[in-house]
Design a protein around this motif. Sequence first.
Motif, PDB file in Angstrom:
ATOM      1  N   ALA A   1      -5.758  -8.390 -16.200  1.00 56.80           N
ATOM      2  CA  ALA A   1      -6.675  -7.386 -16.756  1.00 56.80           C
ATOM      3  C   ALA A   1      -6.768  -6.195 -15.805  1.00 56.80           C
ATOM      4  CB  ALA A   1      -8.050  -7.998 -16.982  1.00 56.80           C
ATOM      5  N   PRO A   2      -7.234  -5.042 -16.291  1.00 57.09           N
ATOM      6  CA  PRO A   2      -7.336  -3.865 -15.424  1.00 57.09           C
ATOM      7  C   PRO A   2      -8.102  -4.165 -14.136  1.00 57.09           C
ATOM      8  CG  PRO A   2      -7.747  -3.233 -17.690  1.00 57.09           C
ATOM      9  CD  PRO A   2      -7.665  -4.728 -17.681  1.00 57.09           C
ATOM     10  N   ARG A   3      -7.471  -3.843 -13.016  1.00 58.88           N
ATOM     11  CA  ARG A   3      -8.090  -4.023 -11.699  1.00 58.88           C
ATOM     12  C   ARG A   3      -7.440  -3.061 -10.727  1.00 58.88           C
ATOM     13  NH1 ARG A   3      -4.777  -6.471  -8.054  1.00 58.88           N
ATOM     14  NH2 ARG A   3      -3.264  -8.043  -8.723  1.00 58.88           N
ATOM     15  N   MET A   4      -7.977  -3.033  -9.509  1.00 56.23           N
ATOM     16  CA  MET A   4      -7.422  -2.163  -8.489  1.00 56.23           C
ATOM     17  C   MET A   4      -6.287  -2.881  -7.755  1.00 56.23           C
ATOM     18  SD  MET A   4      -9.115   0.517  -9.039  1.00 56.23           S
ATOM     19  CE  MET A   4      -8.396   1.500  -7.721  1.00 56.23           C
ATOM     20  N   PHE A   5      -5.124  -2.236  -7.696  1.00 52.92           N
ATOM     21  CA  PHE A   5      -4.003  -2.706  -6.875  1.00 52.92           C
ATOM     22  C   PHE A   5      -4.085  -1.984  -5.533  1.00 52.92           C
ATOM     23  CE2 PHE A   5      -2.671  -4.077 -10.954  1.00 52.92           C
ATOM     24  CZ  PHE A   5      -1.658  -5.019 -10.808  1.00 52.92           C
ATOM     25  N   ASN A   6      -4.167  -2.758  -4.446  1.00 48.37           N
ATOM     26  CA  ASN A   6      -4.272  -2.198  -3.106  1.00 48.37           C
ATOM     27  C   ASN A   6      -2.921  -2.361  -2.404  1.00 48.37           C
ATOM     28  OD1 ASN A   6      -4.751  -1.726  -0.340  1.00 48.37           O
ATOM     29  ND2 ASN A   6      -6.902  -2.298  -0.549  1.00 48.37           N
ATOM     30  N   PRO A   7      -2.281  -1.254  -2.024  1.00 47.46           N
ATOM     31  CA  PRO A   7      -0.928  -1.362  -1.453  1.00 47.46           C
ATOM     32  C   PRO A   7      -0.892  -1.970  -0.061  1.00 47.46           C
ATOM     33  CG  PRO A   7      -1.713   0.907  -1.305  1.00 47.46           C
ATOM     34  CD  PRO A   7      -2.742   0.139  -2.100  1.00 47.46           C
ATOM     35  N   ASN A   8      -2.077  -2.183   0.556  1.00 47.89           N
ATOM     36  CA  ASN A   8      -2.108  -2.624   1.954  1.00 47.89           C
ATOM     37  C   ASN A   8      -2.369  -4.112   2.135  1.00 47.89           C
ATOM     38  OD1 ASN A   8      -1.752   0.085   2.888  1.00 47.89           O
ATOM     39  ND2 ASN A   8      -3.921   0.458   2.423  1.00 47.89           N
ATOM     40  N   ASN A   9      -2.553  -4.849   1.053  1.00 49.84           N
ATOM     41  CA  ASN A   9      -2.803  -6.286   1.190  1.00 49.84           C
ATOM     42  C   ASN A   9      -2.253  -7.018  -0.029  1.00 49.84           C
ATOM     43  OD1 ASN A   9      -4.776  -6.011  -0.903  1.00 49.84           O
ATOM     44  ND2 ASN A   9      -6.282  -5.341   0.634  1.00 49.84           N
ATOM     45  N   ASP A  10      -2.643  -8.289  -0.164  1.00 52.22           N
ATOM     46  CA  ASP A  10      -2.091  -9.102  -1.249  1.00 52.22           C
ATOM     47  C   ASP A  10      -2.503  -8.625  -2.631  1.00 52.22           C
ATOM     48  OD1 ASP A  10      -0.744 -10.665   0.508  1.00 52.22           O
ATOM     49  OD2 ASP A  10      -2.196 -12.327   0.522  1.00 52.22           O
ATOM     50  N   LEU A  11      -3.478  -7.711  -2.700  1.00 46.69           N
ATOM     51  CA  LEU A  11      -3.884  -7.190  -4.002  1.00 46.69           C
ATOM     52  C   LEU A  11      -2.832  -6.240  -4.587  1.00 46.69           C
ATOM     53  CD1 LEU A  11      -7.707  -6.534  -3.516  1.00 46.69           C
ATOM     54  CD2 LEU A  11      -6.603  -8.345  -4.855  1.00 46.69           C
ATOM     55  N   ARG A  12      -1.712  -6.057  -3.858  1.00 51.23           N
ATOM     56  CA  ARG A  12      -0.622  -5.256  -4.434  1.00 51.23           C
ATOM     57  C   ARG A  12       0.199  -6.081  -5.435  1.00 51.23           C
ATOM     58  NH1 ARG A  12       1.276  -6.688   0.682  1.00 51.23           N
ATOM     59  NH2 ARG A  12       3.437  -7.479   0.813  1.00 51.23           N
ATOM     60  N   PHE A  13      -0.077  -7.394  -5.461  1.00 44.61           N
ATOM     61  CA  PHE A  13       0.671  -8.293  -6.340  1.00 44.61           C
ATOM     62  C   PHE A  13      -0.165  -8.685  -7.556  1.00 44.61           C
ATOM     63  CE2 PHE A  13       2.497  -9.338  -2.112  1.00 44.61           C
ATOM     64  CZ  PHE A  13       3.813  -9.010  -2.360  1.00 44.61           C
ATOM     65  N   ALA A  14       0.549  -8.964  -8.634  1.00 44.27           N
ATOM     66  CA  ALA A  14      -0.050  -9.606  -9.808  1.00 44.27           C
ATOM     67  C   ALA A  14       1.035 -10.506 -10.413  1.00 44.27           C
ATOM     68  CB  ALA A  14      -0.498  -8.572 -10.829  1.00 44.27           C
ATOM     69  N   PRO A  15       0.690 -11.756 -10.721  1.00 42.93           N
ATOM     70  CA  PRO A  15      -0.640 -12.359 -10.564  1.00 42.93           C
ATOM     71  C   PRO A  15      -0.895 -12.788  -9.126  1.00 42.93           C
ATOM     72  CG  PRO A  15       0.896 -13.968 -11.432  1.00 42.93           C
ATOM     73  CD  PRO A  15       1.673 -12.682 -11.342  1.00 42.93           C
ATOM     74  N   GLN A  16      -2.088 -13.310  -8.894  1.00 42.42           N
ATOM     75  CA  GLN A  16      -2.437 -13.839  -7.584  1.00 42.42           C
ATOM     76  C   GLN A  16      -1.993 -15.288  -7.444  1.00 42.42           C
ATOM     77  OE1 GLN A  16      -4.546 -11.816  -5.021  1.00 42.42           O
ATOM     78  NE2 GLN A  16      -3.148 -10.587  -6.267  1.00 42.42           N
ATOM     79  N   ASP A  17      -1.657 -15.922  -8.557  1.00 42.57           N
ATOM     80  CA  ASP A  17      -1.211 -17.321  -8.569  1.00 42.57           C
ATOM     81  C   ASP A  17       0.298 -17.341  -8.796  1.00 42.57           C
ATOM     82  OD1 ASP A  17      -0.708 -19.960  -8.974  1.00 42.57           O
ATOM     83  OD2 ASP A  17      -2.202 -20.257 -10.563  1.00 42.57           O
ATOM     84  N   GLY A  18       1.027 -18.085  -7.970  1.00 41.80           N
ATOM     85  CA  GLY A  18       2.491 -18.104  -8.074  1.00 41.80           C
ATOM     86  C   GLY A  18       3.041 -19.068  -9.107  1.00 41.80           C
ATOM     87  N   ASN A  19       2.194 -19.827  -9.774  1.00 41.98           N
ATOM     88  CA  ASN A  19       2.676 -20.815 -10.746  1.00 41.98           C
ATOM     89  C   ASN A  19       2.906 -20.151 -12.101  1.00 41.98           C
ATOM     90  OD1 ASN A  19       2.322 -22.689  -8.693  1.00 41.98           O
ATOM     91  ND2 ASN A  19       0.213 -23.145  -9.342  1.00 41.98           N
ATOM     92  N   PHE A  20       4.008 -19.429 -12.213  1.00 42.68           N
ATOM     93  CA  PHE A  20       4.272 -18.646 -13.418  1.00 42.68           C
ATOM     94  C   PHE A  20       4.597 -19.549 -14.603  1.00 42.68           C
ATOM     95  CE2 PHE A  20       7.087 -15.882 -16.010  1.00 42.68           C
ATOM     96  CZ  PHE A  20       6.182 -14.848 -16.243  1.00 42.68           C
ATOM     97  N   MET A  21       5.564 -20.461 -14.437  1.00 40.72           N
ATOM     98  CA  MET A  21       5.915 -21.416 -15.496  1.00 40.72           C
ATOM     99  C   MET A  21       6.624 -22.596 -14.840  1.00 40.72           C
ATOM    100  SD  MET A  21       8.268 -20.945 -18.936  1.00 40.72           S
ATOM    101  CE  MET A  21       7.044 -19.990 -19.810  1.00 40.72           C
ATOM    102  N   SER A  22       6.352 -23.797 -15.356  1.00 40.05           N
ATOM    103  CA  SER A  22       7.001 -24.971 -14.777  1.00 40.05           C
ATOM    104  C   SER A  22       8.510 -24.886 -15.005  1.00 40.05           C
ATOM    105  CB  SER A  22       6.446 -26.257 -15.388  1.00 40.05           C
ATOM    106  OG  SER A  22       6.924 -26.423 -16.714  1.00 40.05           O
ATOM    107  N   ARG A  23       9.257 -25.329 -14.003  1.00 37.54           N
ATOM    108  CA  ARG A  23      10.705 -25.239 -14.094  1.00 37.54           C
ATOM    109  C   ARG A  23      11.239 -26.037 -15.278  1.00 37.54           C
ATOM    110  NH1 ARG A  23      13.546 -23.746 -10.190  1.00 37.54           N
ATOM    111  NH2 ARG A  23      12.050 -24.416  -8.614  1.00 37.54           N
ATOM    112  N   THR A  24      10.690 -27.212 -15.494  1.00 31.70           N
ATOM    113  CA  THR A  24      11.172 -28.054 -16.591  1.00 31.70           C
ATOM    114  C   THR A  24      10.991 -27.360 -17.930  1.00 31.70           C
ATOM    115  OG1 THR A  24      10.571 -30.039 -15.327  1.00 31.70           O
ATOM    116  CG2 THR A  24      10.898 -30.304 -17.701  1.00 31.70           C
ATOM    117  N   GLU A  25       9.801 -26.772 -18.142  1.00 28.82           N
ATOM    118  CA  GLU A  25       9.527 -26.071 -19.396  1.00 28.82           C
ATOM    119  C   GLU A  25      10.426 -24.855 -19.545  1.00 28.82           C
ATOM    120  OE1 GLU A  25       5.834 -23.659 -21.584  1.00 28.82           O
ATOM    121  OE2 GLU A  25       5.522 -24.662 -19.643  1.00 28.82           O
TER     122      GLU A  25
END
Length: 357
Positions: free
Chosen positions: A105-129
């Motif tokens: 959802a709309p939020r601030m992306f900060n280029p100086n820390n981890d907020l430059r990434f989206a999403p914050q969770d790395g579990n995008f999709m299970s490999r098996t699926e």
Amino acid sequence: MPNQMLPTRTVSSCTPRTVQGIHVFSISGYSQHRGIGYTEYNKSGAFSVGGHEWEIRFYPDGQHKQDFIAVYLELLSKGANVHASCDLRLVDQTTGLSSSVHKTAPRMFNPNNDLRFAPQDGNFMSRTEFEASAYLRNDHLAIECVVTVLKDAIVSQVKPRSRIEVPPSDITAQLGKLLEAQEEVDVTFSVGGETFAAHKIILAMRSPVFKAEFYGPMRENAAALIIPIQDMQPDVFKAMLHFIYTDALPAMDDLEGDDRSEIIRHLLVAADRYALDRLKLVCQSILCDNIDVQTVATTLALADQHHCDMLKDACVEFISSSAMDDIVATKGFVDLTRNCPSVLIDVFVRMSRSCKS
């Protein structure tokens, strides 16, 4: 009644302004990218949306969990926070259509820390699926990223708000014209040698006495062609009719001083006779404003006879604060002592109590 000033109303509007871009990151030889390690990634070429640089990271071995693939959007531009949202999608290799896997959802992306990434969770999709899906065909996959950058909102100029002016009610003016025109009148009164025509329904609406006379048990008496009105002057009856139709007294510019006060007194009597409570209060208010040494005794007697308690109190208050010798010398006081002695007793009792308190 004074005109009421309406409050000034102005309007402005705030409209969001967005810039949107879509980038597709196509990856061939998926199986050959496997095994590079869960901290390693493939990155797309840098692309621009909303004046800022972005890229997509794809972790074929996952980042935090090796049984997941990981996909990120990264803000590359330095020096400014960016208000944005993103939709990371996988393309069906059979149909060519994409499906959303993660939305930020709309939020601030900060280029100086981890907020430059989206999403914050790395579990995008299970490999098996993922490996069993149509998103992977012939060792090929495509990641589609929709980036929406929110710019400063557009605020319109302040301008007056549209409004529809409603004119003041003119129903009393229309009723006054109806009385003057004598249209569809259905009752006539004879007062002191003069006749006055009117409408039964309007009189009944305003006066319970007229209502009883025209539509109650007394209605047979009202069937006469002309109804006589005893003990009332024509000018008083005419003024009373005007008030019934317009809720206001007629102009009395031709009357001065005592003459005007005299007709107001007679109107109060008429108002009491026909239970016109508002007219009765209007008359009391006028008489109260004009109490003086010459009129107070006469007004007091009138107030007592017609149960005008507020007017009576005003007279007593005036007498209490005035020179009694001047009041006693008036004809009104002489008449009061002769015709309403009980009222004087009440006045003196009240004055005595007032002095003691």
